[in-house]
Scaffold this motif. Structure first.
Motif, PDB file in Angstrom:
ATOM      1  N   GLU A 179       1.677   4.523  -3.023  1.00 22.12           N
ATOM      2  CA  GLU A 179       1.878   5.958  -2.784  1.00 22.12           C
ATOM      3  C   GLU A 179       3.213   6.425  -3.363  1.00 22.12           C
ATOM      4  O   GLU A 179       3.293   7.510  -3.947  1.00 22.12           O
ATOM      5  CB  GLU A 179       1.804   6.253  -1.290  1.00 22.12           C
ATOM      6  N   LYS A 180       4.254   5.616  -3.214  1.00 22.46           N
ATOM      7  CA  LYS A 180       5.558   5.979  -3.782  1.00 22.46           C
ATOM      8  C   LYS A 180       5.490   6.039  -5.298  1.00 22.46           C
ATOM      9  O   LYS A 180       6.080   6.936  -5.919  1.00 22.46           O
ATOM     10  CB  LYS A 180       6.633   4.989  -3.335  1.00 22.46           C
ATOM     11  N   GLU A 187       0.838  -1.204   0.000  1.00 24.09           N
ATOM     12  CA  GLU A 187       0.000   0.000   0.000  1.00 24.09           C
ATOM     13  C   GLU A 187       0.872   1.252   0.000  1.00 24.09           C
ATOM     14  O   GLU A 187       0.569   2.231  -0.694  1.00 24.09           O
ATOM     15  CB  GLU A 187      -0.955  -0.030   1.193  1.00 24.09           C
ATOM     16  N   GLU A 201       2.902   6.804  -7.050  1.00 21.51           N
ATOM     17  CA  GLU A 201       2.195   8.051  -7.380  1.00 21.51           C
ATOM     18  C   GLU A 201       3.160   9.234  -7.338  1.00 21.51           C
ATOM     19  O   GLU A 201       3.085  10.132  -8.188  1.00 21.51           O
ATOM     20  CB  GLU A 201       1.016   8.250  -6.427  1.00 21.51           C
ATOM     21  N   ARG A 202       4.082   9.211  -6.379  1.00 18.91           N
ATOM     22  CA  ARG A 202       5.097  10.272  -6.301  1.00 18.91           C
ATOM     23  C   ARG A 202       6.035  10.206  -7.505  1.00 18.91           C
ATOM     24  O   ARG A 202       6.443  11.249  -8.037  1.00 18.91           O
ATOM     25  CB  ARG A 202       5.875  10.168  -4.992  1.00 18.91           C
TER      26      ARG A 202
END
Length: 170
Positions: free
Chosen positions: A55-56, A51, A58-59
């Motif tokens: 997020e990483k 999860e 997306e960065r």
């Protein structure tokens, strides 16, 4: 068709974004099927890590001024489908934990190969922030594989012993 390294990078990044989403849906099934506390714990930990990897990713997309978007990753679909089959074939069998580990390691090895390429390509494209984030994900995947390797020796031995005794250890 990929005409530039950046195009290839973004296409593979989209594959991995899709893959990580699919993996977050597949891991709970493996957790439920596992009969070993250590394996359940390792898979639960990796689910949380996955999860965070989303997020990483997306960065990473943002570092290229791109919107995070997944493209169906046929490779991970195939690996996860095979993993489902392996688990179903070994449910309630002494080999269930060994089967889950093998299925999970196939996923990890695919991820390690792809994240290694993505990290190298991000560096070649001059995007050190993306390369660092992808390096963090790569290290996490390697760590998950190490954990599975450690569990596999014990679970393979248990599968042999349980098959001979006709029991399933919890």
């Amino acid at each position: 068709m990929n005409s530039t390294l950046k195009d290839l990078f973004l296409e593979q990044l989209q594959d991995m974004y899709d893959s990580e989403h699919r993996i977050t849906k597949a891991l709970p099934k493996l957790i439920e099927a596992a009969t070993c506390k250590e394996l359940k714990s390792a898979l639960e930990s990796h689910l949380r890590e996955t999860e965070g990897q989303i997020e990483k990713l997306e960065r990473v997309f943002r570092t290229f001024d791109e919107k995070a978007n997944g493209t169906k990753c046929d490779a991970i679909v195939g690996i996860l489908t095979e993993g489902d089959s392996i688990v179903k074939e070994n449910k309630k069998a002494p080999t269930i934990n060994a089967a889950i580990i093998a299925a999970a390691q196939k996923v990890e090895h695919y991820e390690i190969a792809t994240y290694g390429s993505l990290k190298a390509w991000a560096s070649s494209l001059g995007n050190s922030e993306a390369a660092n984030l992808l390096g963090e994900i790569l290290d996490e995947e390697k760590g998950a594989d190490r954990t599975l390797n450690e569990l596999s020796a014990a679970k393979n031995e248990e599968a042999l012993e349980e098959a001979e005794a006709g029991t399933v250890k919890r």
